[in-house]
Write an enzyme that holds these catalytic residues in place. Sequence first.
Site, PDB file in Angstrom:
ATOM      1  N   LYS A   1      27.383  34.942  38.916  1.00 50.19           N
ATOM      2  CA  LYS A   1      28.902  35.360  38.549  1.00 50.19           C
ATOM      3  C   LYS A   1      29.319  34.148  39.239  1.00 50.19           C
ATOM      4  CE  LYS A   1      31.686  37.683  41.369  1.00 50.19           C
ATOM      5  NZ  LYS A   1      32.753  36.977  42.200  1.00 50.19           N
ATOM      6  N   ASN A   2      28.999  33.575  40.196  1.00 52.70           N
ATOM      7  CA  ASN A   2      29.851  32.477  41.112  1.00 52.70           C
ATOM      8  C   ASN A   2      29.596  31.258  40.469  1.00 52.70           C
ATOM      9  OD1 ASN A   2      31.460  34.622  42.505  1.00 52.70           O
ATOM     10  ND2 ASN A   2      30.348  34.043  44.564  1.00 52.70           N
TER      11      ASN A   2
ATOM     12  N   CYS B   1      43.602  39.601  48.171  1.00 55.69           N
ATOM     13  CA  CYS B   1      42.976  40.879  47.490  1.00 55.69           C
ATOM     14  C   CYS B   1      42.397  41.726  48.864  1.00 55.69           C
ATOM     15  CB  CYS B   1      41.811  40.306  46.763  1.00 55.69           C
ATOM     16  SG  CYS B   1      40.487  39.481  47.417  1.00 55.69           S
TER      17      CYS B   1
ATOM     18  N   ARG C   1      43.348  34.904  51.318  1.00 54.26           N
ATOM     19  CA  ARG C   1      42.903  34.095  50.355  1.00 54.26           C
ATOM     20  C   ARG C   1      43.840  33.052  49.722  1.00 54.26           C
ATOM     21  NH1 ARG C   1      38.343  36.849  46.892  1.00 54.26           N
ATOM     22  NH2 ARG C   1      37.446  35.055  47.019  1.00 54.26           N
TER      23      ARG C   1
ATOM     24  N   ASP D   1      29.097  37.361  51.100  1.00 53.27           N
ATOM     25  CA  ASP D   1      28.819  38.196  49.975  1.00 53.27           C
ATOM     26  C   ASP D   1      27.579  39.059  50.236  1.00 53.27           C
ATOM     27  OD1 ASP D   1      31.268  37.109  48.876  1.00 53.27           O
ATOM     28  OD2 ASP D   1      29.822  35.876  47.468  1.00 53.27           O
TER      29      ASP D   1
ATOM     30  N   ARG E   1      32.824  44.209  38.002  1.00 56.77           N
ATOM     31  CA  ARG E   1      33.287  42.722  38.041  1.00 56.77           C
ATOM     32  C   ARG E   1      32.052  42.013  38.154  1.00 56.77           C
ATOM     33  NH1 ARG E   1      36.658  41.016  42.780  1.00 56.77           N
ATOM     34  NH2 ARG E   1      35.610  38.982  41.887  1.00 56.77           N
TER      35      ARG E   1
END
Length: 416
Positions: A22-23, A116, A121, A304, A396
Amino acid sequence: MDKLKIVGGNRLNGEIPISGAKNAALPILCAGLLTAGDVELSNVPHLHDVRTILKLLQQTGLTVQQDGDKVTLNGSGINSYEAPYELVKTMRASILVLGPLLARFGEAKVSLPGGCAIGSRPVDQHIKGLQQLGAEITVEGGYIYAKCKKLKGARVVTDMITVTGTENLLMAATLAEGETILENAAREPEVTDLANLLVAMGAKISGIGTDRLVIQGVPELHGAKHAVISDRIEAGTFLCAVAATGGDITLTNTRTDIFDAALDKLREMGVILTLGQNTIRAQMDGRPGPVNFRTTEYPGFPTDMQAQFMAVNTIAAGPSNVTETIFENRFMHVQELNRLGARIQIEGKTAYIRGVDRLVGAPVMATDLRASACLVIAGMAAHGETLVDRIYHLDRGYDRMEVKLSNVGANIVRLK
Ligand SMILES: CC(=O)N[C@H]1[C@@H](OP(=O)(O)OP(=O)(O)OC[C@H]2O[C@@H](n3ccc(=O)[nH]c3=O)[C@H](O)[C@@H]2O)O[C@H](CO)[C@@H](O)[C@@H]1O
Ligand SMILES: C=C(OP(=O)(O)O)C(=O)O
């Protein structure tokens, strides 16, 4: 709202294919804005965040063709330079359109992402860096308005190491006039993957993989082909799952060289790892050993992976402590783990965990992406039934996690 129903206690056995990261995929898709040529990507994961970024990119006039894990972008018809709040609020990585739009079209209007669940952030370093490259930036009504005639190379030293900040500035610098030096750059493998695509598009970048990126701007970039790097966080999540449940799984389409810190901790827990060319076999029997760690930037232990390792620590044969140094509020899973019978106390940036003999299933609520993965792991290790609510967070960033896990023996179903 979808939920996951998990009945714990099953060992995991079999193969799990790992998807593209994803990243890496998110910045790489945004790089399509930098050229009028075709950017042909493969190994693009099926994720809600990928669908969101593609929607955002299409709103600018970029065309998207999709066939399975292949996505072809064409940016010859871009005519809007805006990222609206409605999309940005659902995915912070939308900020990654700012650098490319500004560099190629001299104009961008991007909603501020806001905070979030895991922290405030801010994006001040993205803004500061672009200003140093000559952009005029104002922030008004929740939007970043950026414009410039032509970005000009400069030396940028960010106050802290920022992953998407580095990516935004790197993309912008490829089309700036002259030389840009990014000091204190993030070294995450996903930044390297983006840099490799940019080089394939004609960018001139040296120092890739280091904390000092030197970019010689070019007048334009061309199309290129690129396969998105495999997702080290998804891979690490399944390895934590087997550490918690026991079993024998083999990850395929993975990398073995980009998450040493996590692999070392898994070995310390008692997992036997056998690394192949693009595979990792993990064998686990008995109760995991406790591991202490603190999250740091790459190549240190990734934030993460913090929640997933904490799930394993809850049932470890001994006490452990986990310190989160990247985000100020990334312990939201602790309350939910305690609802399953874990014994965790938080003091400042550190969580102190006393391993218990067993967790007991209960209804729990996912609060962010990796917290969701942590609750799935805990649910698979717990006795009885766990219901994980609000799994839109999980979708997500994980490609059909429940399907991959039930294919290797987990008792997990999605309730619509
Ligand atoms: C899409 C993506 O790649 N997301 C990852 C990226 O997020 P993201 O790029 O948002 O995270 P950063 O590396 O920017 O954040 C690191 C720290 O710097 C702070 N900061 C950052 C930028 C800024 O302008 N000002 C500022 O204060 C943040 O609040 C945080 O405390 O890196 C994080 C850290 O590895 C990961 O958890 C996310 O999964
Ligand atoms: C925090 C994460 O993602 P994002 O930056 O997209 O919120 C994550 O991938 O764990």
